[in-house]
Enzyme design. Structure first.
Site, PDB file in Angstrom:
ATOM      1  N   THR A  45      20.143  -4.669 -19.556  1.00 46.25           N
ATOM      2  CA  THR A  45      19.575  -3.319 -19.496  1.00 46.25           C
ATOM      3  C   THR A  45      18.433  -3.214 -20.500  1.00 46.25           C
ATOM      4  OG1 THR A  45      21.758  -2.481 -18.934  1.00 46.25           O
ATOM      5  CG2 THR A  45      20.128  -0.868 -19.653  1.00 46.25           C
ATOM      6  N   THR A  46      17.363  -2.538 -20.128  1.00 42.72           N
ATOM      7  CA  THR A  46      16.199  -2.446 -21.002  1.00 42.72           C
ATOM      8  C   THR A  46      16.185  -1.114 -21.748  1.00 42.72           C
ATOM      9  OG1 THR A  46      14.894  -1.684 -19.117  1.00 42.72           O
ATOM     10  CG2 THR A  46      14.838  -4.032 -19.609  1.00 42.72           C
TER      11      THR A  46
ATOM     12  N   LYS B  95      11.865   0.774 -11.161  1.00 43.37           N
ATOM     13  CA  LYS B  95      12.093   0.404 -12.564  1.00 43.37           C
ATOM     14  C   LYS B  95      11.948   1.631 -13.454  1.00 43.37           C
ATOM     15  CE  LYS B  95      11.052  -3.216 -15.894  1.00 43.37           C
ATOM     16  NZ  LYS B  95      12.464  -3.626 -15.937  1.00 43.37           N
TER      17      LYS B  95
ATOM     18  N   HIS C  69       6.146  -4.657 -11.243  1.00 44.62           N
ATOM     19  CA  HIS C  69       7.544  -4.489 -10.849  1.00 44.62           C
ATOM     20  C   HIS C  69       7.678  -3.543  -9.661  1.00 44.62           C
ATOM     21  CE1 HIS C  69       8.371  -6.258 -14.802  1.00 44.62           C
ATOM     22  NE2 HIS C  69       9.585  -6.514 -14.341  1.00 44.62           N
TER      23      HIS C  69
ATOM     24  N   LYS D   1      27.193  -2.014  -8.702  1.00 41.72           N
ATOM     25  CA  LYS D   1      26.659  -1.652  -7.387  1.00 41.72           C
ATOM     26  C   LYS D   1      25.129  -1.639  -7.356  1.00 41.72           C
ATOM     27  CE  LYS D   1      30.727   0.983  -5.937  1.00 41.72           C
ATOM     28  NZ  LYS D   1      31.272   2.310  -5.529  1.00 41.72           N
TER      29      LYS D   1
END
Length: 245
Positions: free
Chosen positions: A76-77, A136, A132, A9
């Site tokens: 994913t970071t 974030k 960004h 989502k």
């Protein structure tokens, strides 16, 4: 191939759901978001999972996926050396399971990192600016940190960036990533952008990449999904699948 999406989502996750559903050779087996049980993945006989969730939950997701022999493509970071080591330790018991973790799946971003690595040794100075959207979770971005590390590696044995700064406000010169200054901008209206600046006497080289829409990540993610089984164990970055060395 049966593919599940974690973070379905979220903005990137929703983009991946649409991309998988539209691909003739892929079947969307599960789309999960916060609060959904991971067992839905095994219930759907999922073979590969795309994870665009959050640094706080990604390790738990990976432990479940590896335990169940499900390949993982992770955007994913927030990964550190310790986290990579933990993933590798889980994979020891599952030698046929593959995990690919990449800071960026946009082909242009991967190429820009590669170009920066090639250029680094020819210039006296190097700095990275990443820009960004304000939602974030981390700064600097994983892409910027990896870019700086690649530059530092390519410049090994060369003098450090010349910089006569003796006084400054905290953070004014950015974060220090292996000796390379990295600056993070968070601004409404941005998606994902990066500039790498190289300077030497009489010239400046700028390498810039802009992701204007999250669909820019789709080709790289689907490439990883289709080829991940070829690379058992942990792969960091999309470069090996693009034959970039």
């Amino acid at each position: 191939m049966r593919v599940g999406v974690l973070g379905a989502k979220g903005k990137v996750g929703a983009t991946m759901v649409r991309a998988v559903a539209a691909a003739d050779d892929l079947t969307l087996s599960a789309e999960l978001d916060a609060g959904d049980p991971l067992s839905l993945l095994t219930d759907g006989n999922t073979e590969v999972v795309i994870d665009f969730t959050h640094p706080d939950v990604v390790m738990g997701n990976l432990e479940f996926l590896i335990d169940n022999g499900i390949h993982a493509v992770v955007g994913t970071t927030g990964f550190t050396a310790e986290r990579f080591q933990q993933v590798e330790s889980w994979l020891v018991a599952k030698p046929n399971t593959s995990v690919l973790i990449a800071p960026n799946f946009a082909i242009g971003a991967v190429l820009s990192m590669h170009f920066a690595k090639q250029a680094a040794r020819f210039f006296d100075s190097a700095e990275v600016i990443e820009l960004h959207h304000p939602h974030k979770a981390e700064a600097p971005s994983g892409t910027a940190a990896r870019t700086a590390k690649l530059i530092a590696e390519a410049r090994k044995g060369l003098p450090p960036n010349p910089d006569a700064t003796s006084t400054s406000l905290p953070g004014a010169r950015g974060a220090d990533v292996d000796g390379i200054p990295v600056h993070a901008v968070r601004l409404a209206g941005l998606v994902a952008h990066q500039e790498v600046l190289f300077g030497t006497e009489g010239e400046i080289l700028t390498i810039r990449h802009d992701s204007l829409d999250r669909t820019s990540f789709v080709p790289g993610v689907l490439l990883a999904v289709r080829r991940i089984a070829e690379r058992p164990g942990l792969t960091v970055g999309l470069e090996p699948l693009l034959d970039l060395h």
